[in-house]
Design an enzyme around this catalytic site. Structure first.
Site, mmCIF file in Angstrom:
data_model
loop_
_atom_site.group_PDB
_atom_site.id
_atom_site.type_symbol
_atom_site.label_atom_id
_atom_site.label_comp_id
_atom_site.label_asym_id
_atom_site.label_seq_id
_atom_site.Cartn_x
_atom_site.Cartn_y
_atom_site.Cartn_z
ATOM 1 N N TYR A 184 0.829 -1.226 0.000
ATOM 2 C CA TYR A 184 0.000 0.000 0.000
ATOM 3 C C TYR A 184 0.861 1.273 0.000
ATOM 4 C CZ TYR A 184 -3.413 -3.426 1.654
ATOM 5 O OH TYR A 184 -4.217 -4.529 1.784
ATOM 6 N N LYS A 214 -0.478 9.046 4.166
ATOM 7 C CA LYS A 214 -0.826 9.206 5.589
ATOM 8 C C LYS A 214 0.357 9.775 6.373
ATOM 9 C CE LYS A 214 -5.129 7.619 5.686
ATOM 10 N NZ LYS A 214 -6.261 8.500 5.966
#
Ligand code: NAP
Length: 244
Positions: A153, A160
């Site tokens: 990911y 993030k």
């Protein structure tokens, strides 16, 4: 919206976003309930919020586009700009988590992830701060994965990680009237990317050997609402994941 300060929650039709919206409604906030495509769930969530006795306005918008963000705020302004009843809280919960490693990820995947997970909180925060004339709280949802090398990911974890830095910059910029913090959950609700077996395996690796409940993540928001001395911080709600 008379008599109620306003709170905007993105991605609030379901899952964690919905729980944040309900918690804010229980505290007397009028809710601007943003959703993207989950119209039915948004209407259901709005009914639940209405039954708590506060106004609620579901607003659809694609937050990966600048036009979507402009539309969201022009709708917000029609509901939430009378003196004394201004915007007080923004929760940036909407997010995407594409499962593609660096070999297969393309520019479009990268851009769409960053537009929603990073650019939207920046633009939403900027627009919200202008309207938070009586002070306010902005909460960005990160992930404990921001500090992990989850090779499946990459766009998600880098976005993030950058979001946590953005949070600190926003906190410094908008102080003293507006506080900005991050909540970083670990494992709470499985995404569609994980099978039940994989999820169970992940849980067993956690020091606390259980996922955080939705209520435990929401209680981090309630804590941030209450404790007015906290800004620029990240609260991990992760069952000890960060120690792995
Ligand atoms: N769930 C967990 O265990 C967990 C763990 C760690 C961190 N987090 C973080 O916590 C937050 C909430 O998690 P979640 O699992 O509840 O989120 P989620 O289900 O993955 O997504 C939240 C919402 O994002 C919205 N969204 C997707 N694309 C959009 C777009 N282009 N424009 C506007 N909205 C869009 C969707 O709205 P529609 O449904 O209306 O399309 C969706 O309901 C996220 O930021 C996530 O990264 C969650």
């Amino acid at each position: 919206m008379d008599g109620h300060p306003c709170a905007l929650v993105t991605g609030a039709a379901r899952r964690l976003g919905k729980a944040f919206a309900l918690a804010l409604a229980r505290q007397g906030y009028a809710i601007l309930l943003h959703y993207h495509i989950s119209k039915e769930e948004a209407e259901q969530a709005a009914e639940e919020i209405k039954s708590l006795g506060v106004p609620v306005h579901p607003i659809p918008a694609d937050l990966s586009t600048v036009d979507g963000i402009t539309h969201l705020f022009s709708t917000l302004d029609t509901h939430c700009s009378s003196p004394g009843y201004t915007l007080r809280v923004l929760v940036n919960s909407a997010s995407v988590m594409p499962k593609k490693d660096l070999r297969s990820l393309n520019a479009e995947d990268w851009d769409s992830t960053f537009h929603l997970n990073l650019r939207a909180p920046f633009l939403l925060g900027q627009a919200a701060a202008k309207r938070m004339t009586s002070g306010g709280l902005i909460v960005n949802l990160s992930d404990i994965g921001a500090h992990k090398l989850w090779t499946g990911y990459p766009a998600y974890v880098v976005s993030k990680s950058a979001l946590e830095t953005l949070t600190r910059l926003m906190a410094k910029t908008y102080a003293p009237s507006i506080r900005v913090n991050t909540i970083a959950p670990g494992l709470v609700l499985p995404s569609e990317n994980v099978t039940p077996e994989e999820w169970e395996k992940l849980i067993q690796r956690l020091p606390l050997q259980r996922p955080a409940s939705v209520e435990e993540v929401v209680s981090a928001l309630e804590f941030l609402l209450k404790n007015e001395s906290i800004t620029g911080q990240t609260i991990g709600v992760d069952g000890g994941y960060s120690m792995l």
